[in-house]
Design an enzyme around this catalytic site. Structure first.
Site, short mmCIF file in Angstrom:
data_model
loop_
_atom_site.label_atom_id
_atom_site.label_comp_id
_atom_site.label_asym_id
_atom_site.label_seq_id
_atom_site.Cartn_x
_atom_site.Cartn_y
_atom_site.Cartn_z
N HIS A 104 0.81 -1.22 0.00
CA HIS A 104 0.00 0.00 0.00
C HIS A 104 0.84 1.27 0.00
O HIS A 104 0.32 2.36 0.22
CB HIS A 104 -0.94 -0.02 1.20
CG HIS A 104 -1.78 -1.27 1.26
ND1 HIS A 104 -2.79 -1.52 0.36
CD2 HIS A 104 -1.73 -2.35 2.07
CE1 HIS A 104 -3.35 -2.70 0.63
NE2 HIS A 104 -2.71 -3.22 1.66
N HIS A 124 -5.33 0.63 -2.85
CA HIS A 124 -6.26 0.57 -3.98
C HIS A 124 -6.09 1.82 -4.84
O HIS A 124 -5.94 2.91 -4.33
CB HIS A 124 -7.70 0.39 -3.50
CG HIS A 124 -8.28 1.50 -2.67
ND1 HIS A 124 -7.88 1.78 -1.38
CD2 HIS A 124 -9.23 2.44 -2.97
CE1 HIS A 124 -8.56 2.81 -0.90
NE2 HIS A 124 -9.40 3.23 -1.84
N GLY A 158 -10.84 -1.02 -8.00
CA GLY A 158 -11.62 -0.23 -8.93
C GLY A 158 -11.18 -0.34 -10.38
O GLY A 158 -11.47 0.55 -11.19
N MET A 178 -11.93 -8.04 -8.94
CA MET A 178 -12.69 -8.89 -8.04
C MET A 178 -14.17 -8.92 -8.42
O MET A 178 -14.66 -9.91 -8.96
CB MET A 178 -12.53 -8.40 -6.60
CG MET A 178 -13.26 -9.25 -5.56
SD MET A 178 -13.18 -8.53 -3.89
CE MET A 178 -11.46 -8.72 -3.52
N SER A 179 -14.90 -7.85 -8.16
CA SER A 179 -16.36 -7.88 -8.32
C SER A 179 -16.77 -8.16 -9.76
O SER A 179 -17.75 -8.86 -10.01
CB SER A 179 -16.99 -6.60 -7.80
OG SER A 179 -16.47 -5.47 -8.47
#
Length: 197
Positions: A104, A124, A158, A178-179
């Site tokens: 990060h 992210h 994102g 991911m999603s």
């Protein structure tokens, strides 16, 4: 081969998880990270055994977090938070042919590379529901990480068909999604959209 990595999240899956995983494996992502942090080690191990069967001879399955379970299962690859990666001995690391580490900051990335990470995820990068309320780190962050290490960097957070080009332009080896993977009805077409950008 695609430069897009699938990161799993069963709770986001709109279909049967194992059926979706099979479709994703057949679609040919760079690899699949089985990231199911809400499970106990015992539950995760059972899930990983079934996932490994599904992915065998299709795509690489990277286990997540429970590195001792990964060793017990004979998994060649594992992905870890930096805090856990720091605790591994050299002997522990030799159980794997590939170790990925979540980072990060530039400092995280440099440390992960120093201690033997084979690749890192950096994020992210963009706003995402998975990190609701947390400001994204942005493309400058990603660019700085990519130029600070020699190992492959995969952007996470994102990532979409609309922003993948800017991610690649920062020097990333690819991106984690991911999603999108969990919710799409046709993973092959979903990956294809990234590969055409």
């Amino acid at each position: 081969m695609s430069d897009i990595v699938c990161v799993t999240a069963r709770k986001l899956c709109s279909a049967d998880f194992f059926e979706q995983l099979e479709l994703i494996a057949e679609a040919g992502p760079k690899f699949i990270i089985l990231r199911e942090k809400h499970l106990s080690e015992e539950e995760y191990t059972a899930l990983a055994e079934r996932a490994a069967e599904i992915c065998r001879n299709k795509t690489e399955l990277v286990l997540h977090y429970y590195w001792k379970a990964a060793i017990a299962l004979g998994a060649g690859s594992v992905h870890l938070p930096l805090g856990i990666f720091r605790t591994l001995t050299d002997a522990d690391k030799r159980n794997f042919c590939r170790i990925g580490v979540s980072c990060h900051s530039v400092e995280d990335a440099v440390e992960a590379q120093k201690f033997g990470a084979d690749y890192i995820t950096a994020g992210h990068v963009f706003a995402t529901d998975c990190k609701k309320g947390l400001a994204p780190r942005g493309l400058d962050f990603l660019r700085n990480v990519c130029y600070s290490v020699d190992v492959p960097v995969y952007a996470i957070g994102g990532i979409s068909h609309d922003n993948i080009s800017s991610v690649r332009e920062c020097g990333a080896a690819g991106a984690c999604v991911m999603s999108g993977f969990m919710r799409c009805s046709d993973p092959s077409a979903f990956i294809g959209e990234f590969d055409r950008k």
